[in-house]
Design an enzyme around this catalytic site. Structure first.
Site, short mmCIF file in Angstrom:
data_model
loop_
_atom_site.label_atom_id
_atom_site.label_comp_id
_atom_site.label_asym_id
_atom_site.label_seq_id
_atom_site.Cartn_x
_atom_site.Cartn_y
_atom_site.Cartn_z
N SER A 135 -22.64 -5.01 27.49
CA SER A 135 -23.17 -5.26 28.65
C SER A 135 -22.59 -4.02 29.54
O SER A 135 -21.55 -3.57 29.87
CB SER A 135 -23.06 -5.90 29.04
N TYR B 269 -18.39 -13.88 30.69
CA TYR B 269 -18.61 -13.45 30.07
C TYR B 269 -18.78 -11.67 30.58
O TYR B 269 -18.80 -11.42 28.85
CB TYR B 269 -20.45 -13.39 30.42
#
Length: 265
Positions: free
Chosen positions: A145, A158
């Site tokens: 990501s 995350y």
């Protein structure tokens, strides 16, 4: 088809393929000729998608996989081997997120995210790489990501998990490169998915985000198709340990150093 991007006769395993970007990756690989092993926590959720893949002229097998469960990973790897024999490509896509201010993150929130996104990625890669190493060939694509390289409030665990995926990718690339296995990290920027759909319902936030992206729009699923085929194919044979950001340029920083001129009315 250009032989550098032709995956005919190869087998690709895509985790987290019941929805979203997992399906985008699987479709792109199938269009380039690969047969598919599709996994999700409940294989029933893959039924319609497996039909779609077979309608493209590819073979497709659906398997149960809970990446937080070691026994499930080992069982899936054995069933995949039994179904197709060799696995040429792994797209390590299964993941989750919990959006909270850092002070509100619980112990269980942390474990859920890290166990899924980081520990799960490693042990799935380990299980599938054994066969790749025996054959002397493999392509592993870990899904990261933009948070692999950037920090955002509300995404502490995350971001930690995705940063870990980036570091893990480099380590595995060094470990397994001598065996003909490349390991890279495909890192999307801001894409509308089932996990973050609620954000995109806030038009003010979408405008704020778009302003920070040099190409002036969030990502679309088809923006990822070419890059997953590239990393899975012969054309990427000398690329390993890399994190490839597909983010419209938001990772350049996107903080204005000058005041933009006012548009003439």
């Amino acid at each position: 088809m250009n032989p550098l991007f032709d995956l005919t006769g190869q087998v690709a395993l895509v985790t987290g393929a019941s929805r979203g970007l997992g399906q985008t990756f699987a479709r792109a690989l199938a269009r380039s000729g690969a047969d598919l092993i599709l996994t999700a926590r409940r294989r029933e959720s893959l039924a319609d998608f497996a039909v779609e893949i077979t309608a493209m002229g590819r073979r497709a097998v659906s398997l149960d996989l809970d990446v937080r469960d070691e026994a499930s990973i080992q069982r899936m790897a054995a069933e995949a081997q039994q179904a197709f024999g060799n696995i040429d490509i792994l797209v390590n896509n299964a993941g989750c997120n919990v959006r909270k201010p850092a002070l509100d993150v619980t112990w269980d929130d942390w474990n859920l995210i890290l166990d899924t996104n980081l520990r799960g990625t490693f042990f799935v890669a380990q299980a599938i790489a054994r066969g790749m190493i025996d054959r002397g060939y493999g392509r592993i694509i870990n899904i990261g990501s933009v948070t692999s390289v950037f920090g955002y409030a509300g995404l502490a665990p995350y971001g930690a998990s995705r940063g870990g995926v980036r570091q893990l990718t480099m380590s595995l690339a060094d470990d397994w490169g001598r065996h003909g296995v490349t390991v890279n990290c495909l890192a999307p920027g801001w894409f509308k998915t089932a996990q973050n759909q609620v954000l995109y319902e806030n038009q003010e936030w979408v405008e704020y985000l778009t302003d920070r992206i040099p190409v002036k729009r969030p990502g679309r699923p088809d923006d990822l198709e070419g890059v997953v085929v590239f990393l899975a194919s012969e054309s990427s044979r000398y690329i390993t340990g890399q994190t490839l950001l597909i983010d419209g340029g938001i990772s350049v920083g996107a903080t204005r150093a000058t005041v933009p001129p006012k548009e003439a009315k």
